[in-house]
Design a protein around this motif. Structure first.
Motif, PDB file in Angstrom:
ATOM      1  N   VAL A 278       0.865  -1.181   0.000  1.00  0.00           N
ATOM      2  CA  VAL A 278       0.000   0.000   0.000  1.00  0.00           C
ATOM      3  C   VAL A 278       0.904   1.234   0.000  1.00  0.00           C
ATOM      4  CG1 VAL A 278      -1.752   1.329   1.223  1.00  0.00           C
ATOM      5  CG2 VAL A 278      -1.855  -1.173   1.237  1.00  0.00           C
TER       6      VAL A 278
ATOM      7  N   ALA B 283      -1.851  -1.163  -3.869  1.00  0.00           N
ATOM      8  CA  ALA B 283      -2.854  -0.123  -3.673  1.00  0.00           C
ATOM      9  C   ALA B 283      -2.142   1.221  -3.585  1.00  0.00           C
ATOM     10  CB  ALA B 283      -3.659  -0.378  -2.403  1.00  0.00           C
TER      11      ALA B 283
ATOM     12  N   TYR C 186      -6.145  -1.037  -6.092  1.00  0.00           N
ATOM     13  CA  TYR C 186      -6.896   0.128  -5.626  1.00  0.00           C
ATOM     14  C   TYR C 186      -6.117   1.371  -6.007  1.00  0.00           C
ATOM     15  CZ  TYR C 186      -8.834   3.542  -2.294  1.00  0.00           C
ATOM     16  OH  TYR C 186      -9.390   4.647  -1.718  1.00  0.00           O
TER      17      TYR C 186
ATOM     18  N   GLU D 218     -10.921  -3.750  -0.804  1.00  0.00           N
ATOM     19  CA  GLU D 218     -10.468  -4.062  -2.163  1.00  0.00           C
ATOM     20  C   GLU D 218      -9.374  -5.128  -2.153  1.00  0.00           C
ATOM     21  OE1 GLU D 218     -11.641  -3.118  -5.075  1.00  0.00           O
ATOM     22  OE2 GLU D 218     -13.226  -1.950  -4.124  1.00  0.00           O
TER      23      GLU D 218
ATOM     24  N   VAL E 167      -9.645   0.505   1.426  1.00  0.00           N
ATOM     25  CA  VAL E 167      -8.500  -0.156   0.787  1.00  0.00           C
ATOM     26  C   VAL E 167      -8.486  -1.644   1.122  1.00  0.00           C
ATOM     27  CG1 VAL E 167      -5.976  -0.308   0.710  1.00  0.00           C
ATOM     28  CG2 VAL E 167      -7.098   1.937   0.674  1.00  0.00           C
TER      29      VAL E 167
END
Length: 292
Positions: free
Chosen positions: A119, A179, A205, A262, A259
C-alpha cells in the motif's frame, strides 16, 4: 499472555511450544483452514479466532506441554456444545515443535510477510501520516512517500518511508496488485501520480483525496494530457462513507477500510493469481526507507 514481536522472536524465546493448526473447516468458522497459533506454557503467538474454540485449544496444548504429549487431533463442533454459535465444524492438529518445525514455521511466516500486498500512501501530510498509523496494524506492507523530508520525519508509524524527488517512480516500480492512495500537498502532483497509478492497469486500488469537483477536473486533465486515460476505476472522493467528520484520523479509518475491502476481495485475489510479485523496476527498501 499474548507475546509481542515476530514469530521468530517468540519461537527463539520459548523452549517448549505446541503448534495449533486448523486443518479442516466445514461451514462457518472464525478463521480459515491453514491458520496457525503457537502455545507456550506462559505465552501465546497468533490466534485461531478467539472464543471458546481458542480457549479449548490453548488448554489442550498446555495439557500436552505438561504431560509430554507429542501430537493430538481435535474435531470440534462450533455450536452449543462449546458455547459458540458459528455453526460450523473445525479440525485441529496440535503438535509439539522440534527445532526443524520452528525453522519451518519461521520460513512460512517470512514467505507470508513477503507476499503481503503493498500500500503506497503518496503524501505524508496529516491524513497521510494518519493512514500510516492505521496501516501499520494491518496485514499490508505500507510505504509512505513524500518529496518533503520534514513531513516524512513527522511519521511515527512503523512503516517504510521514502523521500523521493520523483515520487511517480515509486509507482512505476511497485509490484502488481498494489494499492495507491494519493493525497499530496499539490493538486498537480496528485493528478500526475493518480494517472501514473491508473496507467499500470494492475493496481488493486487507486484512490485520490478530494471532492467530486476534483474528480471531474482530473478526468478533463487526463483526457487532454494522458491520451484519454480513463479514470473509471479511481476512488475519488476516498473513504466516502457519508461521514462529515474531517479529522485526519477519522478520514484515515474510512480510507483504510476501503482499501482493505479491495485488497481482500475475491476479485483482487483472482487478479493476483500467478502474478509476478517482484518489483517492476528498482531495488528493495527496508522499513524507514533504507536501501538494501
Amino acid at each position: 499472555m499474548v507475546a509481542p514481536g515476530s514469530l521468530n522472536e517468540f519461537l527463539s524465546a520459548q523452549h517448549s511450544v505446541i503448534r495449533v493448526a486448523l486443518t479442516r473447516v466445514r461451514g462457518s468458522s472464525p478463521r480459515n483452514e491453514g491458520t496457525e497459533m503457537f502455545v507456550a506454557p506462559g505465552a501465546l503467538w497468533g490466534t485461531i479466532g478467539g472464543g471458546q474454540l481458542e480457549f479449548l485449544a490453548i488448554n489442550a496444548a498446555r495439557d500436552m506441554l505438561r504431560d509430554g504429549a507429542l501430537h493430538q487431533d481435535l474435531d470440534v463442533p462450533l455450536g452449543p456444545e462449546i458455547g459458540q454459535c458459528c455453526g460450523g465444524r473445525v479440525e485441529l492438529n496440535l503438535s509439539r515443535m522440534r527445532a526443524s518445525d520452528k525453522w519451518a514455521a519461521t520460513e512460512r511466516a517470512a514467505r507470508n510477510e513477503d507476499a503481503l500486498p503493498h500500500v503506497y500512501v503518496m503524501g505524508a501530510g496529516h491524513v497521510g501520516r494518519a493512514l500510516a498509523n492505521q496501516f501499520q496494524h494491518l496485514p499490508v506492507r505500507c510505504i509512505l512517500v513524500d518529496t518533503r523530508p520534514e513531513e516524512i520525519a513527522l511519521c511515527a508509524a512503523d512503516v517504510e518511508t521514502r523521500v523521493s524527488a520523483i515520487p511517480e517512480a515509486e509507482i512505476w516500480r511497485a509490484p502488481a496488485g498494489s494499492a495507491f492512495v494519493v493525497l499530496t500537498h499539490d493538486h498537480g502532483l496528485d493528478f500526475l501520480l493518480t494517472t501514473a497509478a491508473l496507467e499500470r492497469n494492475d493496481a488493486a486500488y487507486v484512490g485520490m483525496i478530494g471532492s467530486a469537483t476534483k474528480r471531474v477536473k482530473l478526468r478533463n486533465w487526463a483526457q487532454k494530457h494522458c491520451d484519454g486515460q480513463s479514470i473509471e476505476h479511481l476512488k475519488c472522493p476516498i473513504g466516502a462513507s457519508g461521514s462529515r467528520d474531517k479529522r485526519p484520523s477519522v478520514i484515515a479509518a474510512f480510507v483504510a477500510a476501503e482499501v482493505m475491502a479491495e485488497l481482500t476481495s475475491e476479485t483482487a485475489a483472482t487478479a493476483l493469481t500467478g502474478a509476478n510479485q517482484a518489483p517492476l523496476r528498482g531495488h528493495h527498501h527496508d522499513r524507514k526507507g533504507r536501501s538494501a
